[in-house]
Design a protein around this motif. Structure first.
Motif, PDB file in Angstrom:
ATOM      1  N   LEU A   1       0.831  -1.207   0.000  1.00  0.00           N
ATOM      2  CA  LEU A   1       0.000   0.000   0.000  1.00  0.00           C
ATOM      3  C   LEU A   1       0.865   1.257   0.000  1.00  0.00           C
ATOM      4  O   LEU A   1       0.526   2.262  -0.661  1.00  0.00           O
ATOM      5  N   GLY A   2       1.969   1.223   0.707  1.00  0.00           N
ATOM      6  CA  GLY A   2       2.855   2.389   0.725  1.00  0.00           C
ATOM      7  C   GLY A   2       3.467   2.644  -0.631  1.00  0.00           C
ATOM      8  O   GLY A   2       3.571   3.800  -1.073  1.00  0.00           O
TER       9      GLY A   2
ATOM     10  N   VAL B   1       2.229   1.774  -3.558  1.00  0.00           N
ATOM     11  CA  VAL B   1       1.196   2.229  -4.499  1.00  0.00           C
ATOM     12  C   VAL B   1       0.810   3.671  -4.198  1.00  0.00           C
ATOM     13  O   VAL B   1       0.666   4.504  -5.118  1.00  0.00           O
ATOM     14  N   SER B   2       0.618   3.991  -2.953  1.00  0.00           N
ATOM     15  CA  SER B   2       0.155   5.342  -2.583  1.00  0.00           C
ATOM     16  C   SER B   2       1.222   6.389  -2.843  1.00  0.00           C
ATOM     17  O   SER B   2       0.918   7.538  -3.184  1.00  0.00           O
ATOM     18  N   SER B   3       2.475   6.036  -2.692  1.00  0.00           N
ATOM     19  CA  SER B   3       3.549   7.013  -2.887  1.00  0.00           C
ATOM     20  C   SER B   3       4.148   6.958  -4.276  1.00  0.00           C
ATOM     21  O   SER B   3       5.188   7.598  -4.517  1.00  0.00           O
ATOM     22  N   ASP B   4       3.478   6.218  -5.186  1.00  0.00           N
ATOM     23  CA  ASP B   4       3.980   6.080  -6.554  1.00  0.00           C
ATOM     24  C   ASP B   4       5.411   5.545  -6.522  1.00  0.00           C
ATOM     25  O   ASP B   4       6.342   6.146  -7.075  1.00  0.00           O
TER      26      ASP B   4
ATOM     27  N   ILE C   1       4.168  10.259   1.933  1.00  0.00           N
ATOM     28  CA  ILE C   1       3.308   9.073   2.005  1.00  0.00           C
ATOM     29  C   ILE C   1       4.154   7.829   2.266  1.00  0.00           C
ATOM     30  O   ILE C   1       3.793   6.960   3.081  1.00  0.00           O
ATOM     31  N   SER C   2       5.283   7.756   1.611  1.00  0.00           N
ATOM     32  CA  SER C   2       6.174   6.612   1.845  1.00  0.00           C
ATOM     33  C   SER C   2       6.666   6.585   3.284  1.00  0.00           C
ATOM     34  O   SER C   2       6.779   5.502   3.903  1.00  0.00           O
TER      35      SER C   2
ATOM     36  N   PHE D   1       3.822   5.280   5.691  1.00  0.00           N
ATOM     37  CA  PHE D   1       3.659   3.821   5.625  1.00  0.00           C
ATOM     38  C   PHE D   1       4.880   3.102   6.185  1.00  0.00           C
ATOM     39  O   PHE D   1       4.761   1.998   6.749  1.00  0.00           O
TER      40      PHE D   1
END
Length: 359
Positions: free
Chosen positions: A175-176, A178-181, A188-189, A192
């Motif tokens: 999830l981290g 994906v969310s932080s590209d 975001i990274s 997570f």
């Protein structure tokens, strides 16, 4: 011819003098002495032969006259043995007090000899403090054997908990990313990453809880692994990690030493409900006092887990629980805690802490 009766004793009359002469008796007139064949008035018959003469009997007990001359310098023969009516006598030394003296064995209280064997003082075991065996009694092989035997009796619970930790950590990392590209969005990274670290701390506390239950003789189920103080576990693990990182920055060696000495910090916190600082101090104290033996144990633990990781990580499902139980066995050994025998799997509560202050 009869004589007149005595006016003071009308019932008596003087015998006829002729009667006495006729019977051949020699009767003395009134007021004379009795015949010599009768004993004197007020006397007793002589005692039979063999008895001591009158007046030679000893006086009653306690009425002995004091001996003439100075008292004897030593005790009389047989002195010290209890006799009926024995008591203090004038002119003799007083009887000895209880617990020694004549006729009583020397030794402990009451005159009894000391107990056989090499018993220690109350509250001690084997000549040392209770529950604190010396380092040369600890066997690394026995620790791993204990860990293996405990693990194989409850392997399913350990495998499930380890798989849960891998799955949860993998989901958070995915999830981290994906969310932080894939890490391009730093904040975001970072969020997570912090979440994954905290979850990892929780599972470290869960492993400690499970290993403690195993050494206590209880087979922990999955829910029991997470019966911990989450806040204390997270803070303790964070402080240990922070100290290790700072030590690694300072020429690496200090970080390794810190991580080694703080290894049981979580174990103390989970086992004895200590606060994080107390747990770290306790771990430093116990490990530093037994550093040589525990350093060899740490090397064996690292080597076994490396072998488990090389087996496509599948080996960690075995080596991680075995090494956790083995190191917890050592923790209980050096801190005087309870180690349930392998033959008994009945639940047993640990003894009240601290049974032996080493920290």
């Amino acid at each position: 011819m009869t004589t007149p009766s005595d006016p003071q004793n009308p019932g008596s009359s003087d015998p006829d003098p002729g009667a006495g002469a006729e019977s051949g008796g020699n009767q003395e007139p009134a007021g004379g002495t009795p015949p010599p064949s009768y004993p004197p008035p007020g006397s007793t018959p002589p005692p039979p032969s063999g008895y001591p003469p009158p007046g030679s009997y000893p006086p009653p007990g306690g009425a002995y006259p004091p001996p003439s001359g100075p008292p004897p310098q030593g005790p009389p023969p047989g002195y010290g043995t209890q006799q009926p009516g024995y008591g203090a006598q004038p002119g003799y030394p007083p009887p000895p007090p209880p617990g020694g003296g004549y006729g009583q064995p020397a030794g402990g209280p009451g005159g009894y000899p000391p107990p056989p064997g090499n018993y220690g003082a109350p509250g001690t075991y084997g000549g040392g403090e209770y529950g604190a065996p010396t380092a040369d009694q600890f066997s690394i092989g026995e620790a791993f054997s204990y860990g293996w035997n405990r693990y194989k009796e409850n392997a399913l619970s350990w495998i499930v908990v380890i798989l849960i930790s891998l799955v949860v950590t993998g989901i958070i990392q995915t999830l981290g990313n994906v969310s932080s590209d894939n890490g391009r969005i730093f904040w975001i990274s970072a969020i997570f990453g912090i979440i994954a670290t905290i979850v990892g701390y929780i599972f470290q506390g869960a492993y400690a809880r499970g290993a403690l239950d195993e050494t206590s003789g209880t087979k922990p189920d999955i829910g029991r692994f997470f019966n911990i103080n989450f806040a204390a576990v997270i803070i303790t693990a964070f402080l240990v990690g922070l100290g290790t990182v700072i030590g690694l920055i300072l020429l690496i060696i200090p970080g390794i030493v810190f991580a080694f000495l703080a290894y049981w910090s979580l174990t103390f916190v989970v086992d004895r409900d200590m606060d994080p600082i107390e747990g770290i101090k306790a771990s430093f104290s116990v490990i530093s006092k037994n550093a040589g033996t525990l350093f060899l144990l740490a090397l064996a633990v690292i080597g076994l887990n490396i072998v488990g990781a090389l087996l496509c990580l599948i080996g960690l499902l075995v080596t991680l629980p075995v090494t956790m139980i083995a190191t917890t066995y050592a923790y209980r050994f050096f801190t005087g805690g309870q180690i349930a025998p392998l033959a008994s799997a009945a639940p047993m509560a640990p003894p009240p802490y601290p049974p032996n202050q080493q920290y």
